[in-house]
Design a protein around this motif. Structure first.
Motif, PDB file in Angstrom:
ATOM      1  N   TYR A   1      42.743 -73.331 -38.106  1.00 54.17           N
ATOM      2  CA  TYR A   1      43.313 -74.197 -39.140  1.00 54.17           C
ATOM      3  C   TYR A   1      44.827 -74.048 -39.165  1.00 54.17           C
ATOM      4  O   TYR A   1      45.388 -73.043 -38.749  1.00 54.17           O
ATOM      5  CB  TYR A   1      42.697 -73.933 -40.514  1.00 54.17           C
ATOM      6  CG  TYR A   1      43.066 -72.629 -41.193  1.00 54.17           C
ATOM      7  CD1 TYR A   1      44.290 -72.471 -41.846  1.00 54.17           C
ATOM      8  CD2 TYR A   1      42.175 -71.557 -41.226  1.00 54.17           C
ATOM      9  CE1 TYR A   1      44.620 -71.297 -42.492  1.00 54.17           C
ATOM     10  CE2 TYR A   1      42.492 -70.375 -41.863  1.00 54.17           C
ATOM     11  CZ  TYR A   1      43.723 -70.248 -42.504  1.00 54.17           C
ATOM     12  OH  TYR A   1      44.047 -69.075 -43.136  1.00 54.17           O
ATOM     13  N   ARG A   2      45.466 -75.099 -39.658  1.00 55.94           N
ATOM     14  CA  ARG A   2      46.931 -75.170 -39.736  1.00 55.94           C
ATOM     15  C   ARG A   2      47.328 -75.506 -41.164  1.00 55.94           C
ATOM     16  O   ARG A   2      46.858 -76.493 -41.734  1.00 55.94           O
ATOM     17  CB  ARG A   2      47.417 -76.246 -38.759  1.00 55.94           C
ATOM     18  CG  ARG A   2      48.920 -76.471 -38.735  1.00 55.94           C
ATOM     19  CD  ARG A   2      49.274 -77.470 -37.649  1.00 55.94           C
ATOM     20  NE  ARG A   2      48.675 -78.770 -37.874  1.00 55.94           N
ATOM     21  CZ  ARG A   2      49.241 -79.763 -38.571  1.00 55.94           C
ATOM     22  NH1 ARG A   2      50.441 -79.574 -39.118  1.00 55.94           N
ATOM     23  NH2 ARG A   2      48.637 -80.918 -38.715  1.00 55.94           N
TER      24      ARG A   2
ATOM     25  N   THR B   1      50.787 -79.227 -34.719  1.00 48.48           N
ATOM     26  CA  THR B   1      49.398 -79.629 -34.508  1.00 48.48           C
ATOM     27  C   THR B   1      48.759 -78.642 -33.537  1.00 48.48           C
ATOM     28  O   THR B   1      49.448 -77.821 -32.926  1.00 48.48           O
ATOM     29  CB  THR B   1      49.294 -81.068 -33.950  1.00 48.48           C
ATOM     30  OG1 THR B   1      47.928 -81.493 -33.958  1.00 48.48           O
ATOM     31  CG2 THR B   1      49.829 -81.155 -32.529  1.00 48.48           C
TER      32      THR B   1
ATOM     33  N   ASP C   1      52.034 -84.826 -30.763  1.00 50.87           N
ATOM     34  CA  ASP C   1      50.606 -84.600 -30.574  1.00 50.87           C
ATOM     35  C   ASP C   1      50.331 -84.110 -29.152  1.00 50.87           C
ATOM     36  O   ASP C   1      51.133 -84.319 -28.238  1.00 50.87           O
ATOM     37  CB  ASP C   1      49.814 -85.887 -30.837  1.00 50.87           C
ATOM     38  CG  ASP C   1      48.339 -85.613 -31.122  1.00 50.87           C
ATOM     39  OD1 ASP C   1      47.967 -84.424 -31.272  1.00 50.87           O
ATOM     40  OD2 ASP C   1      47.555 -86.573 -31.192  1.00 50.87           O
TER      41      ASP C   1
ATOM     42  N   PHE D   1      37.486 -83.707 -44.888  1.00 51.42           N
ATOM     43  CA  PHE D   1      37.129 -83.359 -43.510  1.00 51.42           C
ATOM     44  C   PHE D   1      35.731 -82.758 -43.534  1.00 51.42           C
ATOM     45  O   PHE D   1      35.359 -82.042 -44.463  1.00 51.42           O
ATOM     46  CB  PHE D   1      38.114 -82.337 -42.932  1.00 51.42           C
ATOM     47  CG  PHE D   1      37.751 -81.864 -41.554  1.00 51.42           C
ATOM     48  CD1 PHE D   1      38.172 -82.554 -40.436  1.00 51.42           C
ATOM     49  CD2 PHE D   1      36.966 -80.727 -41.373  1.00 51.42           C
ATOM     50  CE1 PHE D   1      37.834 -82.118 -39.159  1.00 51.42           C
ATOM     51  CE2 PHE D   1      36.627 -80.286 -40.103  1.00 51.42           C
ATOM     52  CZ  PHE D   1      37.051 -80.997 -38.994  1.00 51.42           C
TER      53      PHE D   1
ATOM     54  N   LEU E   1      42.144 -81.512 -47.502  1.00 48.46           N
ATOM     55  CA  LEU E   1      43.379 -81.456 -46.725  1.00 48.46           C
ATOM     56  C   LEU E   1      44.517 -82.188 -47.415  1.00 48.46           C
ATOM     57  O   LEU E   1      44.311 -83.146 -48.161  1.00 48.46           O
ATOM     58  CB  LEU E   1      43.156 -82.074 -45.338  1.00 48.46           C
ATOM     59  CG  LEU E   1      42.036 -81.499 -44.469  1.00 48.46           C
ATOM     60  CD1 LEU E   1      41.942 -82.265 -43.159  1.00 48.46           C
ATOM     61  CD2 LEU E   1      42.257 -80.015 -44.197  1.00 48.46           C
TER      62      LEU E   1
ATOM     63  N   TYR F   1      46.630 -78.564 -43.628  1.00 44.86           N
ATOM     64  CA  TYR F   1      46.879 -79.829 -42.940  1.00 44.86           C
ATOM     65  C   TYR F   1      45.790 -80.205 -41.940  1.00 44.86           C
ATOM     66  O   TYR F   1      45.514 -81.387 -41.738  1.00 44.86           O
ATOM     67  CB  TYR F   1      48.212 -79.767 -42.183  1.00 44.86           C
ATOM     68  CG  TYR F   1      49.419 -79.570 -43.054  1.00 44.86           C
ATOM     69  CD1 TYR F   1      49.781 -80.504 -44.018  1.00 44.86           C
ATOM     70  CD2 TYR F   1      50.212 -78.440 -42.918  1.00 44.86           C
ATOM     71  CE1 TYR F   1      50.893 -80.326 -44.822  1.00 44.86           C
ATOM     72  CE2 TYR F   1      51.334 -78.246 -43.717  1.00 44.86           C
ATOM     73  CZ  TYR F   1      51.663 -79.188 -44.665  1.00 44.86           C
ATOM     74  OH  TYR F   1      52.761 -79.002 -45.459  1.00 44.86           O
ATOM     75  N   GLN F   2      45.198 -79.212 -41.262  1.00 49.77           N
ATOM     76  CA  GLN F   2      44.288 -79.505 -40.152  1.00 49.77           C
ATOM     77  C   GLN F   2      43.317 -78.352 -39.996  1.00 49.77           C
ATOM     78  O   GLN F   2      43.665 -77.190 -40.223  1.00 49.77           O
ATOM     79  CB  GLN F   2      45.105 -79.689 -38.864  1.00 49.77           C
ATOM     80  CG  GLN F   2      44.318 -80.040 -37.621  1.00 49.77           C
ATOM     81  CD  GLN F   2      45.205 -80.086 -36.373  1.00 49.77           C
ATOM     82  OE1 GLN F   2      46.401 -79.798 -36.432  1.00 49.77           O
ATOM     83  NE2 GLN F   2      44.620 -80.433 -35.241  1.00 49.77           N
TER      84      GLN F   2
END
Length: 570
Positions: free
Chosen positions: A10-11, A40, A79, A358, A373, A402-403
């Motif tokens: 995870y970010r 990312t 990306d 998500f 998120l 974020y991710q």
């Protein structure tokens, strides 16, 4: 041999982290993560490689050993994505104009193991489908105006190996599977219908399959894993019938062999919300229709074989082993999740994963990861792990998440066992936030002129005998059946009581169940309750609400309460 523990990354605002899943739920030791956050990250399709992007470079790792294998220095990468086997990766940067007016080469192809640059292209529009590879990585393809260019992957950027030329082509997709095919889309133009055509590589002289249809400004293509069949979801920008604000949608089924195609029959009007293939490539599920939507299982010839019912759902996903199907209502819906056993076609459970943006199954097929998120929602960010019985096993709050995503792994590495009870929760609460049961339906809508009267026959179910008046729609904060006026009074009384509790930390009726707890457990419960109240106050404060001095002082006390709670839990 024991299967490896599934991993996920995870970010967030503060860090990039790689964790082990159940039963560890902790960061991996020795992973070389960036000093701050990352822009990312990405895994290769089969989970062999892992890459992350910072302001200075792109680093590539062997995902099994977490050893860095290459690094490319690029400061503006937005990306990154891998070829199917991870041999190559692509980066995309925001396009810029050069002095001669031409566009910069912002789409770059690299060799993963060495970091060597293989090719660079100018690509204004961003999509990670701008460059695609076949499953065996023998060929790769990229679309330019009216053409799709193909290369042997090892020679990408050199002389074009083959070209597929079609006037008006706007989209293409390479199939997975051992016998790669390419599907291309040409939108409606000058009264001619839209077209989807499929060709086998490298024979572009005659199409394997051809389907024409109207009402298609744009499409989404869904291949089954074998690459033998394709679902095409079409959409118009505007629904000319006026039935939908979002445009009209339709679903078409095409066989690559060219021996079968059809429009998928949907028996409820409204948009198509989600489509997914079963892992065995022999069936698919569609969620469709105006809310509450309908969900239907179809066989390999697009025949409906099972109706999952009508519910407010807009998401569907099989677990990797194909044994459990997840249906959920996310986005503007309330986050209710259903698990179905594909073998028995019986519902396993229903629970609430509110505010999720998500959702993804773990590679072992036992756990569903849901996450809230940023920027979809900027409060209560974090992730939760749910067992397929619906039990919340783990919950972690993460500031500005974020991710997040699982490291892919072959489903064959985790054969599906018989359905069993949930394991013991590892960490099902964080600061008092616990799993919530799914909200119960409020009942059928009753027109205002019939409320409070005897239920008319047209509002009863088949064979209904009851003549009791229907319940009135509930008013937020008011008991069922109360009038709007009494509801307002109750709301005011409830707010006043809540304000007193926020200041004094008074016990609520639910605290009566604490009678049998030890003094330590009672203190823990009381602290968690105060922290919940502080979280609510902070959320109100973030929305611009003016707080009283006592409430501001309560927020200032949060750090000391957290320390006290952590000491009690040691």
């Amino acid at each position: 041999m024991t299967a490896a523990i599934p991993q996920f990354a995870y970010r967030s605002l503060k860090e990039l982290a790689v964790w082990n899943g159940y039963p560890d739920f902790k960061p991996l030791d020795g992973f070389d993560k960036p000093a701050g956050s990352a822009r990312t990250f990405a895994y290769s399709k089969h989970g062999h490689k892992f890459a992350y992007v910072t302001n200075e470079s792109v680093k590539v790792f062997d995902a099994a050993t977490d050893v860095q294998i290459s690094e490319v220095t690029r400061m503006n990468v937005i990306d990154v994505w891998f070829s199917p086997k991870g041999t190559y990766f692509a980066t995309w940067e925001r396009p810029t104009k050069l002095e001669d007016g031409s566009g910069s080469n912002n789409l770059i192809i690299w060799e993963s193991d060495t970091g060597a640059q293989l090719a660079a292209f100018s690509q204004k529009a961003y999509s990670n489908s701008n460059i695609q590879w076949t499953e065996d990585e023998q060929y790769c393809a990229r679309m330019v105006t009216g053409e799709v260019h193909f290369w042997e992957s090892k020679n990408v950027g050199q002389a074009v190996w083959a070209k597929l030329k079609l006037e008006g082509i706007s989209q293409f997709s390479l199939s997975p599977g051992r016998s790669p095919a390419v599907a291309v889309f040409i939108p409606e133009r000058k009264g001619a219908p839209a077209i989807v055509r499929m060709y086998g590589l490298p024979n572009f002289k005659s199409a394997l399959s051809n389907k024409t249809f109207y009402k298609a400004d744009k499409i989404q293509m869904y291949w089954n894993d074998l690459g033998t069949n394709l679902l095409v979801l079409t959409q118009t920008e505007v629904d000319k019938t006026g039935k939908s604000y979002y445009g009209e949608t339709n679903l078409y089924y095409l066989a690559v062999a060219g021996n079968f195609d059809c429009r998928v029959v949907l028996d409820k009007e409204g948009p198509i919300h989600d489509v997914t293939w079963g892992p065995d490539s022999k069936e698919f599920v569609v969620v469709y229709g105006s809310m509450p939507s309908k969900a239907t299982l179809y066989d390999h010839r697009a025949n409906p074989v099972f109706d999952f019912g009508t519910n407010p759902r807009n998401f569907v996903k099989y677990n990797p082993q194909g044994r459990i199907i997840c249906f959920a209502g996310f986005g503007n819906l309330n986050g209710t999740v259903d698990f179905w056993d594909r073998k028995t076609l019986k519902k396993i459970c229903t629970f609430s994963a509110a505010n999720s943006s998500f959702c993804e199954w773990s590679p072992d097929g036992r756990f569903l990861l849901t996450a809230t998120l940023t920027p979809r929602l900027r409060v209560d960010n974090g992730f939760k792990m749910w067992h397929y019985t619906g039990n919340l096993i783990y919950h972690e709050s993460v500031e500005e998440l974020y991710q997040i995503g699982w490291r892919p792994a072959a489903a064959t590495s985790y054969p599906m066992r018989a359905l069993s009870p949930a394991p013991k929760a590892v960490k099902a609460e964080t600061n008092g936030v616990a799993a919530k049961p799914a909200a119960q339906p409020a009942g059928a809508y009753v027109p205002p002129h019939l409320r409070g009267s005897v239920t008319p026959p047209s509002f009863k179910g088949d064979g209904a005998k009851s003549s009791t008046p229907p319940p009135r729609p509930s008013i937020p904060g008011a008991p069922v059946g109360s009038s709007p006026k009494s509801g307002a009074k109750n709301n005011k009384k409830k707010k006043d009581t809540q304000k007193v509790e926020e200041v004094n930390g008074a016990a609520s009726p639910s605290d009566a169940s604490a009678a049998g707890l030890s003094e330590k457990d009672k203190k823990v419960r009381n602290l968690e309750k105060k922290l919940r109240q502080i979280r609510d106050l902070k959320e109100r404060q973030s929305k611009g609400d003016t707080l009283e001095a006592t409430q501001v002082a309560k927020i200032a006390n949060e750090a000391s309460l957290l320390r006290e709670l952590s000491q009690l839990k040691v």
